[in-house]
Design a protein around this motif. Structure first.
Motif, mmCIF file in Angstrom:
data_model
loop_
_atom_site.group_PDB
_atom_site.id
_atom_site.type_symbol
_atom_site.label_atom_id
_atom_site.label_comp_id
_atom_site.label_asym_id
_atom_site.label_seq_id
_atom_site.Cartn_x
_atom_site.Cartn_y
_atom_site.Cartn_z
ATOM 1 N N TYR A 195 0.820 -1.220 0.000
ATOM 2 C CA TYR A 195 0.000 0.000 0.000
ATOM 3 C C TYR A 195 0.853 1.269 0.000
ATOM 4 O O TYR A 195 0.690 2.142 -0.856
ATOM 5 C CB TYR A 195 -0.930 -0.003 1.215
ATOM 6 N N SER A 196 1.777 1.337 0.927
ATOM 7 C CA SER A 196 2.577 2.557 1.070
ATOM 8 C C SER A 196 3.804 2.570 0.172
ATOM 9 O O SER A 196 4.353 3.638 -0.116
ATOM 10 C CB SER A 196 3.012 2.727 2.529
ATOM 11 N N THR A 354 4.906 7.223 0.216
ATOM 12 C CA THR A 354 6.119 6.412 0.167
ATOM 13 C C THR A 354 7.320 7.206 0.687
ATOM 14 O O THR A 354 7.399 8.418 0.469
ATOM 15 C CB THR A 354 6.371 5.973 -1.289
ATOM 16 N N GLN A 364 7.818 1.863 -6.665
ATOM 17 C CA GLN A 364 6.446 2.353 -6.483
ATOM 18 C C GLN A 364 6.383 3.616 -5.638
ATOM 19 O O GLN A 364 7.025 3.715 -4.595
ATOM 20 C CB GLN A 364 5.600 1.273 -5.811
ATOM 21 N N SER A 366 3.261 5.717 -3.822
ATOM 22 C CA SER A 366 1.843 5.738 -3.478
ATOM 23 C C SER A 366 1.432 7.188 -3.275
ATOM 24 O O SER A 366 1.918 7.857 -2.356
ATOM 25 C CB SER A 366 1.581 4.924 -2.207
ATOM 26 N N GLN A 368 -1.242 9.968 -2.460
ATOM 27 C CA GLN A 368 -2.522 10.212 -1.788
ATOM 28 C C GLN A 368 -3.167 11.462 -2.375
ATOM 29 O O GLN A 368 -2.552 12.526 -2.431
ATOM 30 C CB GLN A 368 -2.319 10.390 -0.290
ATOM 31 N N ARG A 390 -6.260 2.360 -4.799
ATOM 32 C CA ARG A 390 -6.505 1.683 -3.536
ATOM 33 C C ARG A 390 -7.332 2.601 -2.650
ATOM 34 O O ARG A 390 -6.969 3.764 -2.429
ATOM 35 C CB ARG A 390 -5.190 1.335 -2.834
ATOM 36 N N VAL A 394 -5.780 6.540 -2.668
ATOM 37 C CA VAL A 394 -4.379 6.367 -3.076
ATOM 38 C C VAL A 394 -4.283 5.799 -4.488
ATOM 39 O O VAL A 394 -4.968 4.832 -4.836
ATOM 40 C CB VAL A 394 -3.629 5.447 -2.087
ATOM 41 N N ARG A 396 -1.472 4.092 -6.856
ATOM 42 C CA ARG A 396 -0.139 3.494 -6.839
ATOM 43 C C ARG A 396 0.452 3.561 -8.248
ATOM 44 O O ARG A 396 -0.158 3.078 -9.207
ATOM 45 C CB ARG A 396 -0.194 2.049 -6.360
#
Length: 423
Positions: A195-196, A354, A364, A366, A368, A390, A394, A396
């Motif tokens: 996710y992050s 991130t 990656q 992420s 927001q 996500r 978010v 990605r």
């Protein structure tokens, strides 16, 4: 590296990129007008190498030509097909070839590893994972606890970000370990959070676990082919990963597994077994007791899916040619350029979850999007961007260095700007 916010700069970087020729060796999805989409979703599914169809077709041809004798007579004999991939895969994860086996899929391998390495006692029975682990990991861990008649509410320790933060601090991990070291039987964390995008310091985690004599394993689903985990040198007990993300082996393709050499010849270790894990010198004698292969192959259950191995072999051949260190160097520059361009938007509704340090992330980012919903992502999709949304807010973005370009990154940010501002 000093970045410039122009298309000319992006094109110059692509012209000087020694890996740029690999881009033409992948199939890109196309828009209605036939032009390639901007594909930035290798963290979910890597693109198909153009040579993969030939690798798969070779296996189909050999099956047609040889039937069962393809096990010995195929171009890549099926009996040893998975063994041929141990060395190139070992380079990807920083292991010895005998510590790596290509088998099953990720969560199956995670369960098999926990059968061997999760050894709860009345006092030491807890498992520590990161709080926002990929759901399948959490489900697997919880089910293992239940299998041992342990309530997950009692047996699960979650490594959480500090209040108001999105990233996990290693100091918090170490505090948890110190507080619960007499209760923890296993630490199992993802190498790079899905996710992050945060890449954890695996060496630091492994060292602290070793100091306390706690077994430690890693899920490299978002790490293999993205960061170098150096599994052997850091002394991880085990690790598991998939091959369809950054390793481009095809949807739902076969997974990989690492078992440190200190364990692979321990025949007394608990494991679920099957005939393909039997010592190959006597595997076909049948009707004898199980004698595990004295490598990571000893954890196999069944003979591997040959067509899936073909896709894996195709991609690993490209990784071999590119060189993982070269790919990592490009990845740092490529993701750094993406970070720079997003910062250049100077939009207070956009933040990067991130970590900023290249040592704490893979490719990656992420992003927001505050005060936004999926409609912004849908606009990007309509413009030909393939990325990943996500919930709740978010996007990605993962520029994979094997096939993505600096121009991809530049054009994505221009389209993001268009969707945000309309011009």
């Amino acid at each position: 590296m000093k970045y410039i916010n122009t298309k000319a700069f992006a094109e110059e970087q692509d012209q000087n990129d020694p890996l740029s020729h690999f881009r033409s060796q992948f199939h890109f999805p196309v828009k209605a007008d036939g032009s390639p989409k901007i594909y930035l979703c290798g963290n979910s599914l890597g693109l198909q190498p153009t040579q993969t169809s030939g690798y798969v077709q070779q296996e189909l041809n050999d099956w047609a030509k040889f039937g069962v004798e393809g096990h010995t007579d195929a171009k890549t004999p099926w009996l040893t097909s998975h063994e041929d991939l141990a060395q190139p895969m070992a380079k990807i994860v920083g292991a010895k070839p005998e510590e790596v086996v290509i088998m099953n899929t990720l969560t199956v391998n995670l369960h098999l590893m926990m059968v061997s390495f999760y050894k709860p006692t009345q006092k030491k029975f807890k498992i520590l994972i990161e709080s926002d682990a990929f759901p399948s990991d959490k489900y697997a861990v919880e089910s293992q606890l239940k299998f041992h008649n342990i309530n997950p509410e009692d047996g699960l320790i979650l490594w959480k970000p500090s209040e108001g933060e999105h990233l996990c601090r290693h100091e918090d991990f170490e505090e948890l370990l110190e507080t619960h070291k007499d209760e923890i039987a296993l630490v199992m964390v993802g190498s790079t959070n899905y996710y992050s995008g945060q890449a954890f310091d695996l060496k630091r985690i492994a060292k602290r676990c070793q100091d306390e004599n706690i077994t430690v394993g890693f899920d490299l689903a978002h790490g293999a082919g993205n960061i170098q985990p150096n599994l052997h040198d850091i002394g991880a007990d085990f690790a598991v990963w998939c091959t369809y993300k950054y390793l481009n082996s095809g949807p739902g393709s076969i997974g990989g597994c690492f078992v440190h050499e200190k364990h692979i010849q321990n025949q007394s270790i608990n494991r679920f077994v099957g005939w393909w894990g039997h010592n190959k010198d006597s595997r076909f004698n049948m009707r004898v007791g199980f004698d595990p292969t004295p490598t990571a192959d000893g954890w196999q259950l069944s003979n591997p899916p040959i067509l899936s191995l073909a896709g894996t072999r195709s991609s690993l051949d490209l990784f071999e040619k590119a060189g993982f260190e070269n790919l990592r160097r490009k990845s740092v520059k490529l993701t750094g350029f993406l970070e720079f361009l997003i910062d250049e938007l100077n939009n207070t509704d956009i933040s990067i979850l991130t970590p900023r340090s290249p040592e704490e992330r893979g490719c990656q980012l992420s992003i927001q999007m505050k005060n936004a919903d999926r409609s912004l992502f849908d606009q990007l999709t309509a413009q030909g961007v393939v990325a990943d949304w996500r919930e709740p807010d978010v996007i990605r973005i993962a520029p994979a260095p094997l096939y993505n370009s600096f121009t991809d990154v530049y054009e994505f940010v221009q389209l993001l700007k268009l969707c945000l501002y309309g011009n």
